[in-house]
Write a protein that holds these residues in place. Structure first.
Motif, PDB file in Angstrom:
ATOM      1  N   HIS A 182      -1.008   0.777   7.506  1.00 40.00           N
ATOM      2  CA  HIS A 182      -1.601   0.918   6.182  1.00 40.00           C
ATOM      3  C   HIS A 182      -1.363   2.348   5.696  1.00 40.00           C
ATOM      4  CE1 HIS A 182      -4.151  -0.024   2.867  1.00 40.00           C
ATOM      5  NE2 HIS A 182      -5.123   0.808   3.222  1.00 40.00           N
ATOM      6  N   CYS A 187       0.822  -1.208   0.000  1.00 48.56           N
ATOM      7  CA  CYS A 187       0.000   0.000   0.000  1.00 48.56           C
ATOM      8  C   CYS A 187       0.862   1.266   0.000  1.00 48.56           C
ATOM      9  CB  CYS A 187      -0.956  -0.005   1.182  1.00 48.56           C
ATOM     10  SG  CYS A 187      -0.151  -0.162   2.790  1.00 48.56           S
ATOM     11  N   ASP A 228      -8.257   4.200  -1.772  1.00 45.75           N
ATOM     12  CA  ASP A 228      -8.727   3.211  -0.810  1.00 45.75           C
ATOM     13  C   ASP A 228     -10.198   3.453  -0.535  1.00 45.75           C
ATOM     14  OD1 ASP A 228      -8.620   1.065   0.977  1.00 45.75           O
ATOM     15  OD2 ASP A 228      -6.693   1.704   1.766  1.00 45.75           O
ATOM     16  N   ASN A 247     -11.819   0.401   4.754  1.00 42.28           N
ATOM     17  CA  ASN A 247     -10.452  -0.082   5.009  1.00 42.28           C
ATOM     18  C   ASN A 247      -9.674   0.853   5.920  1.00 42.28           C
ATOM     19  OD1 ASN A 247     -10.956  -2.197   3.261  1.00 42.28           O
ATOM     20  ND2 ASN A 247     -10.029  -1.177   1.523  1.00 42.28           N
ATOM     21  N   THR A 248      -9.876   2.149   5.771  1.00 46.05           N
ATOM     22  CA  THR A 248      -9.052   3.103   6.512  1.00 46.05           C
ATOM     23  C   THR A 248      -9.626   3.489   7.867  1.00 46.05           C
ATOM     24  OG1 THR A 248     -10.118   4.981   5.419  1.00 46.05           O
ATOM     25  CG2 THR A 248      -8.148   4.075   4.374  1.00 46.05           C
TER      26      THR A 248
END
Length: 155
Positions: A120, A86, A132, A136-137
């Motif tokens: 990440h 990433c 993204d 996910n974040t």
């Protein structure tokens, strides 16, 4: 029905797109090598040397470029191999966008679940996620830029 001239134009556009994806995938891999051998800060310094002075652009043009590069790097992310982590993908996308005159913010987040440390990286522009998804974040605590340790391991 499509004319043969239109089909030829479409084939040429697809060939150009494939070339851009390939070149950006190579960039991701080169940045991955740089990150592993030099670390984050040194890799960022090297990339900064290759960014020309930005030419101002209007918002509509910037949105089109952001959409194009988001699509390209999403495609790279879903490759079965040689796709980088990433962090390398985010740095490559940031580099490509800066060369187009679009400045973004690199965000690095950490998470500890069940005793396991996870990190990440992603890009944002004015609070908008570029490479993204919020699902996910959202589980990551975003580190302030001055607190970044170049030795962090990213998935």
């Amino acid at each position: 029905m499509y004319s043969s001239a239109n089909i030829l134009l479409l084939a040429q556009a697809l060939k150009r797109y494939r070339r851009v994806v390939y070149l950006n995938r190579c960039l991701v891999l080169a940045i991955e090598v740089g990150l592993r051998s030099l670390g984050l800060k040194q890799t960022e310094k090297i990339l900064a040397r290759f960014v020309p002075a930005a030419i101002p652009m209007d918002e509509e043009e910037a949105f089109i470029i952001l959409d194009r590069y988001s699509t390209i790097f999403n495609e790279i992310k879903h490759q079965p191999f040689l796709k980088g982590r990433c962090l390398s993908r985010s740095l490559a996308m940031q580099f490509a966008l800066r060369r187009q005159g679009i400045y973004t913010s690199l965000r690095i987040g950490i998470n500890i679940q069940k005793g396991l440390f996870d990190a990440h990286a992603w890009l944002e522009k004015e609070g908008l996620l570029l490479n993204d998804h919020p699902a996910n974040t959202s589980t990551y605590f975003v580190l302030p830029e001055e607190k970044l340790n170049p030795a962090l391991k990213f998935k």
